[in-house]
Design an enzyme around this catalytic site. Structure first.
Site, PDB file in Angstrom:
ATOM      1  CD  GLU A  18      21.021  -3.656  16.268  1.00 54.37           C
ATOM      2  OE1 GLU A  18      21.647  -3.979  17.161  1.00 54.37           O
ATOM      3  OE2 GLU A  18      20.088  -3.170  16.310  1.00 54.37           O
ATOM      4  CD  GLU A  67      14.138  -6.396  18.267  1.00 49.25           C
ATOM      5  OE1 GLU A  67      13.722  -5.453  17.479  1.00 49.25           O
ATOM      6  OE2 GLU A  67      15.426  -6.163  18.770  1.00 49.25           O
TER       7      GLU A  67
HETATM    8  C1  BGC Z   1      19.575  -6.863  18.649  1.00 49.78           C
HETATM    9  C2  BGC Z   1      19.583  -7.875  19.515  1.00 49.78           C
HETATM   10  C3  BGC Z   1      20.843  -8.218  20.172  1.00 49.78           C
HETATM   11  C4  BGC Z   1      20.659  -7.183  21.082  1.00 49.78           C
HETATM   12  C5  BGC Z   1      21.685  -7.245  22.293  1.00 49.78           C
HETATM   13  C6  BGC Z   1      19.861  -5.624  19.752  1.00 49.78           C
HETATM   14  O1  BGC Z   1      19.817  -4.347  19.109  1.00 49.78           O
HETATM   15  O2  BGC Z   1      18.799  -6.392  17.584  1.00 49.78           O
HETATM   16  O3  BGC Z   1      19.117  -9.001  18.784  1.00 49.78           O
HETATM   17  O4  BGC Z   1      20.940  -9.507  20.723  1.00 49.78           O
HETATM   18  O5  BGC Z   1      20.857  -5.867  20.555  1.00 49.78           O
HETATM   19  O6  BGC Z   1      20.837  -7.016  23.430  1.00 49.78           O
END
Ligand code: BGC
Length: 889
Positions: free
Chosen positions: A468, A748
């Protein structure tokens, strides 16, 4: 003596590439109280002795020591300038005095026509390389016939590059030119190389990789998102001592070759075959006859612009702390810190032997290597040894999010002295510090800071490890204020906000990620099908982040620059709102809240409510911004809109009995923190929030939207004890639960590692996501009491208002503002209610010192405190104060 200890230009010590007149700010240092500037004098010269300055403002009557512009001064292309300042001040006990001139700060003038670099891209890649991510070399031998007075290189790459001159790296930049919304703009770097050149033969050598430009990007695993060829455009301007000039450009007379980098990718790491090394490739003696001719390629960006500062660079070197075998027999190196870094390997083996390493974040329940949460990111290094001599290697065009290295293969037993980690992130000096008597909170602050470092790698990312690493706007919005307490965020966010504006839809919608790498591919994907822009709390970065920069630096320029972007976003919401209730396609809601349904990431607070709450909040900020910029008519228009939204919010989300329609913690937090609760229902809303907290035994169950404001919603509404209790919870779920589980960055998920040691699902389980670190703002603002005054932002006037609690016996925080250090230390005298508060107010600023929670004064250190309800308040000029007071509880 009163001196000037720091001069900054556009909030940096050194600025490059600018073509417009910059802003100067300086720090006055003095032991005397109530120091105020009366006059200043700035000089600018093209040599460091200032023998004959090019600009001299003379003494200017002014009390301003920040955001000063010099009429008529715009830097010329490629000219290096030195600037210095002195000031006339008046202070208690010193009267009027004049400081000596400050040390100097430098400005390197940028290209007048940066787009001219578009014509000069060359590559060493061939058509077969389009889908690959190999490393390539480009080199050019040049001959200088005369003595060099100055030499500057302006260069950039489609891909990433390392610039060498005669075998030496020209800077410690990493991953230049950084990541922007490349379709729109690409940044060039400016390097002064005067000291590296003399008459004779020289070689410009460049090592190129793919990374964001053409390597695999986003969880969609797209290759060649922006273009096909890793390529370089460079211009070197040499001025000789006889006044003549020569300019060198990249062109097809340059030679190219593959480098030993076989593959280098953002997520997958790097494969390197040392047997392909070409000794001295970047030196004049090297024979490049066997190299191919470079090929010209088009520039795929609309514009090229200057990188002004905050490049990604090597920041610190970490040594591993432990080498061990897991129960499964895996060899693991532990650095004791999760981070974004480049591992360095030292070793010795036999030709053809391969080293294979995987970088990862956490061990599993049984203490074995855990890589599932990396998803499709390999984070692997493969290094092939060329001979039996000792070698040192560090990957070139990638970075890794890790604490541990799994040594899959190594010649002999890998040990501590075989490894180091080179921590990289954007160059942003640390501005804030926070410490207190509770070691767990200190570890939390440490984790916040390391979450920041790991995720500020040119773009504010969600995480640095899995497939990501994108500029998710929500994460950047949530964390912006905390980040801005801890480090100098100005240039970093200014750059990102420009990309945000460029990536907005025509209607003003704001992408979920900036740079936007989602919009081009309407694949069969839940996210893309439902929309790749305009999610509440994410898109609001368009308003909130410039606002935070304005508050932190007192700089209206950022509001002017972002004005159209901000207005665009508010208008987007207005267009798509129905009767003032705003909602739009895909929303992330209270993302990853624990009140989500089993298996879902979307918290229980309804989207209509979170969306409309943010609609109101962002509109309220926009009204203030329009006023600051002197746009009264706009302010009035949006003020009316704001009032309507609030009215609708109250009618829709509050029942006649004062309860909220949504019984979630986040609904109540937003209503309170955004001032959306009807006056007569505030007390009830607070009571209900406490009730919702009690239902979870005092624990939060909030996600990205509610969590940042939870403690504020309590402490601003008479519930300081509850706020401290929430902060200090250390069982699941809580901030300190992670700390107790050994976290070194912010997770997270509240349940990234569950109490029984098992993990949250690997599809979304980063251990380095700064969003929940947004509690850092509460530590600075409330626990320490360091508040920006909206009416005199940039710490021109600070409100020092600590809230004593949480059984803390002392707290210490400092912030290096544009005016100098604002410092606070409070200490509770042993087992008593007596508090000693030390406050430092920088010269040329003032502060309100506010003693809350039923204080009565013991010693005001010559300040005059006035009583207002149960608050004691004094106005203080600059200086250091030691105040003693008692609390009534
Ligand atoms: C990310 C988050 C992001 C989200 C959107 C995820 O995959 O890691 O931090 O804000 O997607 O909801």
């Amino acid at each position: 003596m009163t001196t000037i200890s720091k001069l900054q230009i556009n909030y940096l010590d050194r600025i490059v590439g600018i073509t417009e007149g910059p802003q100067f700010s300086w720090v006055i240092d003095t032991p005397f109280r109530n120091c105020q500037q009366k006059q200043y004098q700035i000089q600018i010269a093209d040599e460091p002795s200032f023998a004959s300055p090019l600009f001299d403002t003379g003494l200017v009557e002014s009390s301003n020591s920040a955001q000063i512009r010099i009429p008529g001064f715009t830097p010329d292309e490629g000219i290096l300038y030195w600037a210095r300042v002195k000031a006339v001040t008046e202070a208690d006990g010193q009267g009027i005095s004049t400081t000596p001139f400050s040390g100097s700060a430098t400005i390197l003038g940028g290209l007048k026509d940066p787009d001219s670099l578009k014509e000069h891209f060359i590559t060493a890649e061939t058509e077969e390389d389009i889908k690959l991510s190999k490393g390539t070399y480009l080199r050019k031998a040049i001959s200088l016939k005369k003595e060099v007075k100055s030499a500057v290189i302006f260069s950039t790459a489609q891909g990433v590059y390392q610039l060498h001159l005669d075998g030496k790296k020209v800077s410690c930049d990493e991953l230049a030119p950084g990541w922007t919304s490349y379709d729109h703009r690409l940044l060039y770097q400016s390097y002064d190389v005067t000291n590296m050149l003399s008459p004779g033969e020289h070689v410009l050598g460049v090592h190129l990789g793919s990374l964001w430009y053409k390597g695999t990007i986003s969880f969609l695993m797209i290759h060649n998102f922006y273009g096909d060829y890793a390529s370089l455009s460079l211009r070197m301007d040499v001025t000789y001592t006889d006044g003549s000039k020569e300019t060198f450009y990249t062109d097809e007379s340059w030679k190219g070759s593959y480098s030993p980098v076989l593959n280098s990718q953002l997520y997958d790491g790097e494969a390197y075959d040392a047997s392909l090394e070409q000794e001295g490739w970047d030196n004049p003696e090297f024979n490049d006859d066997a190299w191919r001719t470079a090929k010209a390629v088009p520039c795929t960006s609309e514009h090229i612009e200057a990188q002004e500062g905050s490049p990604v660079a090597l920041q610190e070197i970490m040594a591993p702390t432990l080498a061990f075998y897991t129960p499964k027999g895996e060899r693991v190196i532990d650095f004791g810190q999760n981070m974004s870094a480049l591992p360095e390997i030292r070793g010795q083996g036999k030709a053809g032997e391969t080293i294979v390493l995987r970088c990862f974040e956490v061990l599993d329940k049984d203490g074995n290597v855990y890589t599932d949460n990396l998803r499709r990111a390999e984070q692997r290094i493969t290094y092939t040894i060329k001979d039996d001599k000792p070698f040192v290697y560090r990957p070139h065009f990638t970075f890794f999010g890790f604490r541990f290295i799994h040594v899959e293969s190594f010649p002999g037993r890998a040990d501590l002295d075989n490894f180091k980690a080179y921590v990289i992130h954007s160059d942003m000096p640390q501005t804030g510090s926070f410490a207190c008597s509770n070691p767990d909170l200190n570890q939390l602050q440490h984790n916040i800071l390391w979450g920041l470092k790991s995720n500020f790698v040119d773009v504010p990312t969600d995480c640095p490890q899995r497939d990501e690493r994108l500029g998710w706007t929500g994460d950047a919005q949530i964390f912006c204020q905390t980040a801005s307490y801890n480090v100098n965020t100005y240039t970093f966010f200014k750059k990102w906000l420009k990309d945000l504006a460029l990536d907005q839809t025509q209607e003003g919608g704001v992408p979920h990620v900036v740079p936007d790498v989602l919009y081009k591919y309407p694949f069969d994907n839940w996210l893309l099908n439902q929309g790749t822009h305009s999610a509440t709390a994410w898109a609001d970065a368009a308003i909130i982040n410039p606002w935070v920069l304005y508050l932190t630096f007192g700089d209206t320029a950022i509001l002017e620059t972002q004005y159209e972007s901000m207005k665009g976003w508010i208008d987007f919401m207005k267009t798509h709102a129905k009767n003032n209730i705003w909602n739009y396609k895909l929303q992330f809601g209270d993302w990853v809240a624990l009140d989500a349904e089993e298996g879902s990431y979307f918290g229980a607070t309804p989207n209509d409510l979170t969306c409309t709450a943010y609609y109101a909040y962002s509109t309220s900020l926009f009204v203030k911004i329009a006023r600051i910029l002197g746009k009264e008519a706009v302010a009035k228009e949006y003020e009316a809109l704001y009032n309507n939204i609030v009215k609708t919010f109250q009618e829709t989300f509050f029942n006649p009995d004062g309860t909220m329609t949504a019984q979630t913690q986040t609904a109540h937090i937003l209503a309170l923190h955004f001032n959306l609760a009807p006056k007569q229902f505030i007390a009830k809303t607070v009571e209900n929030l406490k009730q919702l907290l009690a239902e979870h035994d005092g624990h939060l169950v909030t996600g990205f939207v509610g969590t940042p404001y939870f403690c504020h919603a309590l402490s601003s509404n008479g519930c300081l004890d509850e706020a401290y209790a929430l902060l200090l919870k250390d069982d699941f779920p809580s901030w300190l639960y992670q700390v107790k589980k050994g976290a070194t960055t912010i997770w997270e998920h509240w349940d990234g590692i569950k109490p029984d040691g098992s993990m949250w699902s690997p599809d979304m389980n980063s251990f380095n996501h700064y969003a929940y670190g947004a509690i850092g703002e509460w530590l600075y603002r409330v626990v320490a009491g360091l508040n920006i005054d909206e009416n005199e932002p940039g710490y021109k006037h600070t409100v020092i208002a600590p809230r004593i609690g949480g059984n803390l016996t002392w707290v210490e925080a400092a912030y290096q503002s544009v005016y100098g250090e604002v410092g606070i230390r409070w200490e509770r005298e042993s087992k008593s209610n007596v508090i000693t508060l030390q406050a430092t107010v920088p010269a040329n600023t003032t502060a309100t010192i506010r003693l809350l929670d039923g204080a009565s004064l013991v010693d005001g250190d010559a300040l005059t405190f006035a009583q207002r309800d149960d608050i004691l308040e004094a106005e203080a000029g600059s200086g250091m104060y030691t105040i003693r007071y008692t609390l009534n509880s």
